[in-house]
Design an enzyme around this catalytic site. Structure first.
Site, short mmCIF file in Angstrom:
data_model
loop_
_atom_site.label_atom_id
_atom_site.label_comp_id
_atom_site.label_asym_id
_atom_site.label_seq_id
_atom_site.Cartn_x
_atom_site.Cartn_y
_atom_site.Cartn_z
N ASP A 114 3.24 0.84 -16.63
CA ASP A 114 3.56 1.49 -15.36
C ASP A 114 4.49 2.68 -15.56
OD1 ASP A 114 3.86 2.04 -12.67
OD2 ASP A 114 5.31 0.43 -12.32
N ASP A 331 1.83 9.61 -10.17
CA ASP A 331 2.05 8.19 -10.40
C ASP A 331 0.74 7.51 -10.81
OD1 ASP A 331 2.95 5.59 -10.44
OD2 ASP A 331 2.96 5.36 -8.27
#
Length: 470
Positions: A114, A331
């Site tokens: 992530d 992201d």
């Protein structure tokens, strides 16, 4: 990859075919003349963005939206007791996860990859609320600090603990007490634990393409208690592997130790589930970059304009200004792309300009329509222009995805549908970066990308820059 459960035997045979290859390029502080090595992880995708083609497609669309909504609520509303910056969660916030080995003897842990979070953390054996099973079909493992011959607790007086508390020794019974962390998210989920130091194991590929097991000592979180949705076993993982910017990240720790450059990249094939994830500078292909906005906790950039089919959208002059709950974030843990309402409507107007009679319908809050031809032939490219003359081309086959026979849905979304605080923000997720090599150069505080075939196997042209070692 090699699994690490005591005897480090391989378990690659049971890994499903939908894999993302995580390439850990170890730019070690080597003696002159030695080649840098490349470490390799295999990463799986929880679900594909285009899985909606078959039965249950509407439910899949809802799952995508729910995934992004929960992620954004946590990022925008979450508070952190210690400034760890780790807002990504293993059960719901990310699409890719990998196996890593931790401890002596090494054991296997499945952790989410992530870019929206900082620290590596795994659930601890003392955690009573942590899930024991996962709906992902993987075996979960609770980390036992006392069961590892190389594990040790981080105390309040140690530099790492002080650094994560803004340079101030945290309030503890004594400097020898465990260094704790506690994170509470906007939806009520929480994780609490303490930091430990142990050995991280990974596959290392040398210049002759032979793989050997390598390891290095890192500090990470040991989750002793979780609450809220984190206790669900539906998509449970052992933890997260954060690639954020803070000094508590594994990347920062390795860079501080002279093991790697503070640079990483990813190349995601969101259709087929393949690609690469690498630590180290990319020599080929060449990547043009744009500056990161300084002082921001996420990967914020300056967006200047948007073209649709070569036509520049006429938008309010301050629409992309940086500010509280404004600006542009990149992201990889977000599936779709979210835009301020005025931007969203302007893009829709131009995308469907030549189809005035097309029938648009709402499917699980997605804008969908029937179309039988090639979307790349029938619809325009959407181009985002960033500071430094860097363009991001999003093709129709990326922002329009199939949900049944001849039914396509829009991957661009209005930010107001996600969170109140995010309605004025541009958030670019996987939908904008499929088959693009994205480079995060934290040493020079820039980010960039270039078109690339992310579904292919590791290309030796994507390699560490060794010029500084000559």
């Amino acid at each position: 990859m090699e699994a690490f459960r005591g005897n480090t035997t391989s378990r690659a045979s049971f890994i499903p075919p939908l894999l993302l290859l995580l390439l850990f390029v170890a730019l070690s502080a080597l003696a002159p003349g030695r080649a840098a090595a490349t470490g390799v992880f295999e990463v799986r995708r929880k679900f594909l963005r285009h899985e909606g083609r078959g039965p249950g497609g509407d439910e899949h669309l809802a799952a995508l939206r729910e995934h992004d909504g929960r992620r954004h609520g946590r990022r925008l509303l979450g508070s952190v007791d210690l400034p760890l910056g780790g807002n990504g969660l293993p059960t719901e916030t990310g699409l890719y996860f990998t196996e890593i080995g931790i401890g002596t003897p090494a054991r296997t842990y499945y952790v989410q990859v992530d870019t929206g979070s900082d620290i590596l953390w795994v659930n601890c054996i003392s955690c009573e609320t942590c899930p024991r099973k996962s709906g992902l079909g993987i075996e979960l493992t609770l980390y036992d600090p006392s069961g590892s011959g190389s594990g040790s607790a981080v105390t309040c007086g140690q530099d790492f603990c002080v650094a994560t508390n803004n340079g101030v020794t945290p309030t503890c019974p004594s400097t020898a007490s465990p260094c704790q962390y506690s994170i509470t998210y906007g939806d009520g989920s929480s994780t609490t634990g303490f930091f430990v130091t142990d050995v991280l194991h990974y596959n290392q590929v040398s210049g002759d393409a032979k793989a050997v097991v390598a390891n290095t000592s890192i500090t990470f979180g040991c989750g002793a208690k979780i609450g809220g949705g984190l206790g669900s076993s539906d998509q449970a993982l052992d933890g997260i592997f954060g690639f954020g910017q803070s000094n508590s990240s594994v990347l920062s720790q390795l860079a501080s130790a002279g093991k790697v450059s503070k640079i990483f990249s990813h190349c995601l094939d969101t259709v087929n589930g393949g690609g690469i994830f690498a630590i180290g500078n990319v020599v080929q292909p060449k990547v043009k970059t744009t500056p990161l906005v300084p002082g921001m906790p996420h990967y914020n950039v300056n967006l200047e304009s948007i073209d649709v089919g070569g036509k520049t959208l006429q938008l309010p002059t301050n629409i992309f200004d940086i500010g509280e709950s404004k600006g542009t974030i990149i992201d990889s843990g977000t599936t779709l792309a979210y835009l301020p309402e005025v931007v969203y409507k302007a893009i829709l107007s131009e995308v469907f300009a030549q189809y005035v009679d097309i029938s648009l319908k709402n499917v699980q809050d997605f804008l969908c329509f029937k179309y039988s031809g090639s979307v790349d032939d029938g619809f325009p490219i959407v181009t985002f222009h960033f500071e430094g003359d860097l363009a991001l081309n999003v093709h129709p086959h990326d922002y329009l995805f199939q949900n049944g026979n001849d039914l396509y849905c829009m991957g661009f979304q209005s930010g107001g549908l996600q969170t109140k605080d995010g309605k004025d923000m541009v958030l670019l997720g996987d939908v904008a970066f499929s088959n693009k090599l994205v480079l995060y150069d934290l040493e020079n505080q820039v980010i960039g990308w270039t078109d690339y075939n992310c579904g292919q196997h590791f290309d030796p042209e994507i390699r560490p820059d060794r010029s500084h070692q000559e």
